[in-house]
Design a protein around this motif. Structure first.
Motif, PDB file in Angstrom:
ATOM      1  N   ASP A  32       0.804  -1.218   0.000  1.00 43.28           N
ATOM      2  CA  ASP A  32       0.000   0.000   0.000  1.00 43.28           C
ATOM      3  C   ASP A  32       0.843   1.276   0.000  1.00 43.28           C
ATOM      4  O   ASP A  32       0.303   2.378   0.050  1.00 43.28           O
ATOM      5  CB  ASP A  32      -1.003   0.000   1.138  1.00 43.28           C
ATOM      6  N   GLU A  33       2.158   1.125  -0.099  1.00 42.26           N
ATOM      7  CA  GLU A  33       3.021   2.297  -0.252  1.00 42.26           C
ATOM      8  C   GLU A  33       3.415   2.530  -1.706  1.00 42.26           C
ATOM      9  O   GLU A  33       4.030   3.541  -2.030  1.00 42.26           O
ATOM     10  CB  GLU A  33       4.264   2.140   0.622  1.00 42.26           C
ATOM     11  N   HIS A  38      -1.669   3.709  -4.838  1.00 45.06           N
ATOM     12  CA  HIS A  38      -2.275   4.966  -4.383  1.00 45.06           C
ATOM     13  C   HIS A  38      -3.080   5.623  -5.500  1.00 45.06           C
ATOM     14  O   HIS A  38      -4.143   6.173  -5.263  1.00 45.06           O
ATOM     15  CB  HIS A  38      -1.195   5.935  -3.874  1.00 45.06           C
ATOM     16  N   GLU A  42      -6.979   6.638  -5.295  1.00 49.39           N
ATOM     17  CA  GLU A  42      -7.418   8.020  -5.537  1.00 49.39           C
ATOM     18  C   GLU A  42      -8.490   8.068  -6.621  1.00 49.39           C
ATOM     19  O   GLU A  42      -9.472   8.810  -6.503  1.00 49.39           O
ATOM     20  CB  GLU A  42      -6.230   8.886  -5.916  1.00 49.39           C
TER      21      GLU A  42
END
Length: 66
Positions: A32-33, A38, A42
């Motif tokens: 999740d980094e 991401h 979004e």
């Protein structure tokens, strides 16, 4: 972040890794980094925010099981 599934596509995105596959339950580790992960989150968030869900007025709610 981990998630579990009973089936997955043949090819996973670079931010997802199969950790185990026991008795048909597949454990997937999500990085999740990862910026690509991401980006997808979004996009989904924007899509949800853009949904126009009408709000009911109190006199419009009848036969409600709450």
């Amino acid at each position: 972040m981990k998630l579990y599934a009973t089936s997955i596509p043949q090819t996973l995105p670079s931010w997802a890794t199969v950790i185990s596959n026991n008795a048909g339950l597949i454990e997937i580790e999500i990085n999740d980094e990862d910026p690509r992960f991401h980006s997808i989150i979004e996009e989904l968030s924007t899509e949800i925010d853009n949904q126009h869900i009408p709000k009911l007025k109190s006199h419009e709610i009848h036969n409600c099981i709450c």
